[in-house]
Design a protein around this motif. Structure first.
Motif, short mmCIF file in Angstrom:
data_model
loop_
_atom_site.label_atom_id
_atom_site.label_comp_id
_atom_site.label_asym_id
_atom_site.label_seq_id
_atom_site.Cartn_x
_atom_site.Cartn_y
_atom_site.Cartn_z
N ALA A 97 -12.77 -45.95 14.73
CA ALA A 97 -13.23 -44.60 15.05
C ALA A 97 -12.08 -43.73 15.54
O ALA A 97 -12.01 -42.54 15.22
N ALA A 98 -11.17 -44.31 16.34
CA ALA A 98 -10.03 -43.55 16.85
C ALA A 98 -9.13 -43.09 15.71
O ALA A 98 -8.70 -41.92 15.67
N VAL A 99 -8.84 -43.98 14.76
CA VAL A 99 -8.02 -43.61 13.61
C VAL A 99 -8.69 -42.50 12.80
O VAL A 99 -8.06 -41.51 12.40
N GLN A 100 -9.99 -42.66 12.58
CA GLN A 100 -10.75 -41.65 11.84
C GLN A 100 -10.67 -40.28 12.53
O GLN A 100 -10.48 -39.25 11.86
N SER A 101 -10.76 -40.25 13.85
CA SER A 101 -10.72 -38.98 14.58
C SER A 101 -9.34 -38.33 14.48
O SER A 101 -9.23 -37.11 14.34
N HIS A 332 -11.86 -40.18 26.34
CA HIS A 332 -11.42 -41.54 26.61
C HIS A 332 -12.47 -42.29 27.41
O HIS A 332 -12.75 -41.95 28.56
N TRP A 333 -13.03 -43.34 26.80
CA TRP A 333 -14.07 -44.14 27.44
C TRP A 333 -13.46 -45.29 28.24
O TRP A 333 -13.84 -46.45 28.10
N SER A 334 -12.48 -44.96 29.10
CA SER A 334 -11.93 -45.98 29.99
C SER A 334 -13.03 -46.37 30.98
O SER A 334 -13.90 -45.58 31.31
N GLY A 335 -12.95 -47.61 31.48
CA GLY A 335 -14.02 -48.14 32.32
C GLY A 335 -14.81 -49.20 31.55
O GLY A 335 -14.49 -49.54 30.41
N LYS A 336 -15.83 -49.71 32.16
CA LYS A 336 -16.57 -50.84 31.58
C LYS A 336 -17.41 -50.45 30.37
O LYS A 336 -17.55 -51.20 29.41
N GLY A 337 -18.03 -49.27 30.39
CA GLY A 337 -18.96 -48.89 29.34
C GLY A 337 -18.26 -48.39 28.08
O GLY A 337 -17.43 -47.49 28.16
N LYS A 338 -18.60 -48.97 26.94
CA LYS A 338 -18.04 -48.54 25.66
C LYS A 338 -19.14 -47.92 24.80
O LYS A 338 -20.26 -48.44 24.75
N PRO A 339 -18.86 -46.82 24.13
CA PRO A 339 -19.93 -46.08 23.44
C PRO A 339 -20.63 -46.88 22.35
O PRO A 339 -21.85 -46.76 22.19
N TRP A 340 -19.88 -47.69 21.60
CA TRP A 340 -20.52 -48.45 20.52
C TRP A 340 -21.47 -49.51 21.08
O TRP A 340 -22.52 -49.79 20.47
N TYR A 358 -17.68 -40.30 14.51
CA TYR A 358 -16.45 -40.92 14.01
C TYR A 358 -16.62 -42.41 13.73
O TYR A 358 -15.70 -43.06 13.27
N ASP A 359 -17.80 -42.91 14.00
CA ASP A 359 -18.10 -44.34 13.82
C ASP A 359 -18.34 -44.61 12.34
O ASP A 359 -19.26 -44.05 11.74
N HIS A 363 -23.95 -50.16 9.91
CA HIS A 363 -25.26 -50.40 10.50
C HIS A 363 -25.72 -49.27 11.41
O HIS A 363 -26.88 -49.17 11.74
N LYS A 364 -24.80 -48.40 11.82
CA LYS A 364 -25.20 -47.29 12.69
C LYS A 364 -26.09 -46.30 11.94
O LYS A 364 -26.83 -45.55 12.55
N ILE A 365 -26.07 -46.31 10.61
CA ILE A 365 -26.92 -45.41 9.84
C ILE A 365 -28.38 -45.76 10.07
O ILE A 365 -29.22 -44.90 10.33
N GLU A 366 -28.70 -47.08 10.00
CA GLU A 366 -30.06 -47.50 10.24
C GLU A 366 -30.50 -47.20 11.67
O GLU A 366 -31.62 -46.79 11.93
N ARG A 367 -29.56 -47.37 12.62
CA ARG A 367 -29.90 -47.11 14.01
C ARG A 367 -30.20 -45.63 14.21
O ARG A 367 -31.14 -45.26 14.91
N ALA A 368 -29.41 -44.78 13.59
CA ALA A 368 -29.61 -43.34 13.74
C ALA A 368 -30.97 -42.92 13.19
O ALA A 368 -31.65 -42.07 13.77
#
Length: 389
Positions: A97-101, A332-340, A358-359, A363-368
Motif C-alpha cells: 500500500a505504501a508503494v502504491q501511494s 503514519h500508523w506507528s504504534g500497535k494498531g495497524k489499519p489492515w 491504497y490497499d 479480499h478487501k473487495i469482499e469485505r467492503a
C-alpha cells in the motif's frame, strides 16, 4: 556437478563480500503464482491486484534505468528518487500500500527507485517477496536486498512490544552497508505509512551544514521519557548528549545523506549504544532510542506534514487517534494498531479508511461489499487544514 560448484562459489563470494546483505535484482515481466517460490508460494501471502501503470509527465527528466536488467549503474542516475523500505510477510500488505501511494501521487513515478530490504529467515523467502512485488507492480524500479539478521540479533534487547524486537526493525541502521555505494541519498519509510503528496518534495529537502538526516522534530515532547531513570542517574551518560538541544523525532520517515553516514561511521555509533543497553538497561523502546542518542539536536527539521505519526495508537492498546492540526503529506500508523488488521477485524478507526484506497489486497473487495464502507469521512473532513488536497 561442475555447474553446482560454480553457483555455490558465487553465493559464498557474495556472502563474504557483503556481510550485511545480498541483492536480488528483478526485471520487469509477468510472474505467475505457479512459478515456484521457495518455502512458501506467494499465493499464500496475497492475492494482490496488479497496480495501475503510472507514467511520467512531460516535465519529468527521463530516467536511464535499464528496464531489461536493471543494471547497477541505474542507481546513480541523478534523476532518480531513492526510497528504502523493509519487506516481510507480516507487514507486506502495508508495504504494498505504501508503494502504491508513493506512485499514485508522484509527479515522476517512473523516476522512483525502491530499495526493499527483506529478512534472510522470514517465513516467506526474499525471492518469493521479490516475485510478489514484481507481479503487483510489473514496471516498478526496485531491488530487493537480503538482510542478514545475525548482523544485529545479538545486539537487540527486549522491548515494551515484541514486534519492536524484530531484527528487520534495525535494518535502517545498516543502510550505509546494505545499499549500493552509488546511492548517496535515500528516503527511509516505514511500512505502515501512506504518502498523499508528491514524494519529490520530501526528496528535495536540503540537509544543511554537516547534518546527516532530516526528519520532522517534536520539541514539545518530553525527551527524558524515552530513557530509563538509570540512564539519567548515571554520572557519565547524560553528559554524552550535553551541548545539544535534543528533540524527539520518529525514525519511520527520514531523509538520509549516505555519504556523510558512511564517512561518520554512524552504524558503529548506533551499535555502541545498543551494546551499552545490553550491559545496562537505558531505554525500553526498541530501535528508536539509539537514533535519538546519536542524532537528536542535530537533525534537519522537516515540516510536520511529512509524518503525521501515532495513528496506530500507543504501544500497548493501539487505540484510535486523530490527526494533528495542520496539513498532511504523509500518514503514519506507528504504534500497535495497524489499519489492515483493524479493517479485517471490523474494528477500524476512522482514519484507517484513509489507508484503504491504497490497499491492493484482493479480499478487501469482499469485505467492503459486506460492510458498505462508502459513507466514511474523507481526509479533508478529518483534519482542520486540507490545503494539500
Amino acid at each position: 556437478m561442475r555447474l553446482n560448484a560454480v553457483v555455490l562459489t558465487a553465493v559464498v563470494c557474495l556472502i563474504v563480500l557483503s556481510p550485511f546483505a545480498v541483492g536480488i535484482r528483478r526485471g520487469p515481466g509477468r510472474i505467475t503464482s505457479n512459478g515456484g517460490g521457495g518455502r512458501n508460494g506467494f499465493h499464500k501471502l496475497g492475492p494482490f491486484m496488479e497496480a495501475p501503470e503510472y507514467r511520467n509527465g512531460k516535465e519529468c527528466v527521463s530516467s536511464s534505468v535499464n528496464r531489461e536488467n536493471f543494471v547497477s549503474s541505474s542507481s546513480n542516475d541523478p534523476s532518480l528518487v531513492h526510497i528504502a523500505m523493509t519487506l516481510d510477510s507480516e507487514y507486506l500488505r502495508g508495504s504494498i500500500a505504501a508503494v502504491q501511494s508513493v506512485l499514485r501521487h508522484a509527479s515522476c513515478p517512473e523516476n522512483v527507485f525502491f530499495h526493499l530490504i527483506a529478512a534472510e529467515f522470514d517465513s516467506a523467502s526474499p525471492r518469493v517477496l521479490s516475485q510478489l512485488v514484481r507481479s503487483t507492480f510489473p514496471s516498478l524500479n526496485f531491488k530487493v536486498y537480503i538482510f542478514r539478521e545475525d548482523t544485529v540479533i545479538n545486539l537487540i534487547s527486549s522491548s515494551i512490544r515484541q514486534a519492536l524486537e524484530n531484527p528487520l526493525n534495525y535494518a535502517r541502521n545498516y543502510l550505509g552497508d546494505i545499499l549500493d555505494r552509488s546511492v548517496d541519498r535515500v528516503i527511509y519509510l516505514d511500512s505502515d505509512v501512506i504518502v498523499v503528496d508528491d514524494i519529490t518534495k520530501l526528496w528535495n529537502t536540503t540537509l544543511t551544514g554537516s547534518r546527516v538526516i532530516g526528519a520532522p522534530e517534536y520539541c514539545h515532547a518530553n525527551f527524558t521519557q524515552y530513557f530509563t531513570p538509570g540512564f539519567w542517574s548515571d554520572p557519565a551518560l547524560p553528559g554524552l548528549i550535553s551541548g545539544r538541544t535534543p528533540c524527539y523525532f520518529n525514525t519511520g520517515v527520514m531523509v538520509m545523506d549516505m555519504v556523510r553516514w558512511r564517512a561518520g561511521n554512524y552504524r558503529e555509533k548506533l551499535e555502541q549504544w545498543m551494546q551499552l543497553q545490553k550491559k545496562k538497561r537505558i531505554y525500553d523502546l526498541g530501535s528508536l532510542p539509539p537514533f535519538l542518542l546519536v542524532f537528536a539536536g542535530n537533525v534537519e527539521a522537516i515540516d510536520h506534514r511529512w509524518n503525521q505519526h501515532g495513528l496506530g495508537g500507543d504501544n500497548i492498546r493501539g487505540s484510535c487517534r486523530s490527526l494533528h492540526p495542520g496539513p498532511v503529506s504523509l500518514l503514519h500508523w506507528s504504534g500497535k494498531g495497524k489499519p489492515w488488521v483493524r479493517l479485517d477485524e471490523k474494528r477500524a478507526c476512522p482514519l484507517d479508511h484513509l489507508w484503504e484506497p491504497y490497499d491492493l489486497y484482493k479480499h478487501k473487495i469482499e469485505r467492503a461489499k459486506d460492510q458498505s464502507l462508502l459513507g466514511f469521512a474523507s481526509l479533508s473532513e478529518l483534519t482542520d487544514d486540507s490545503s494539500f488536497l
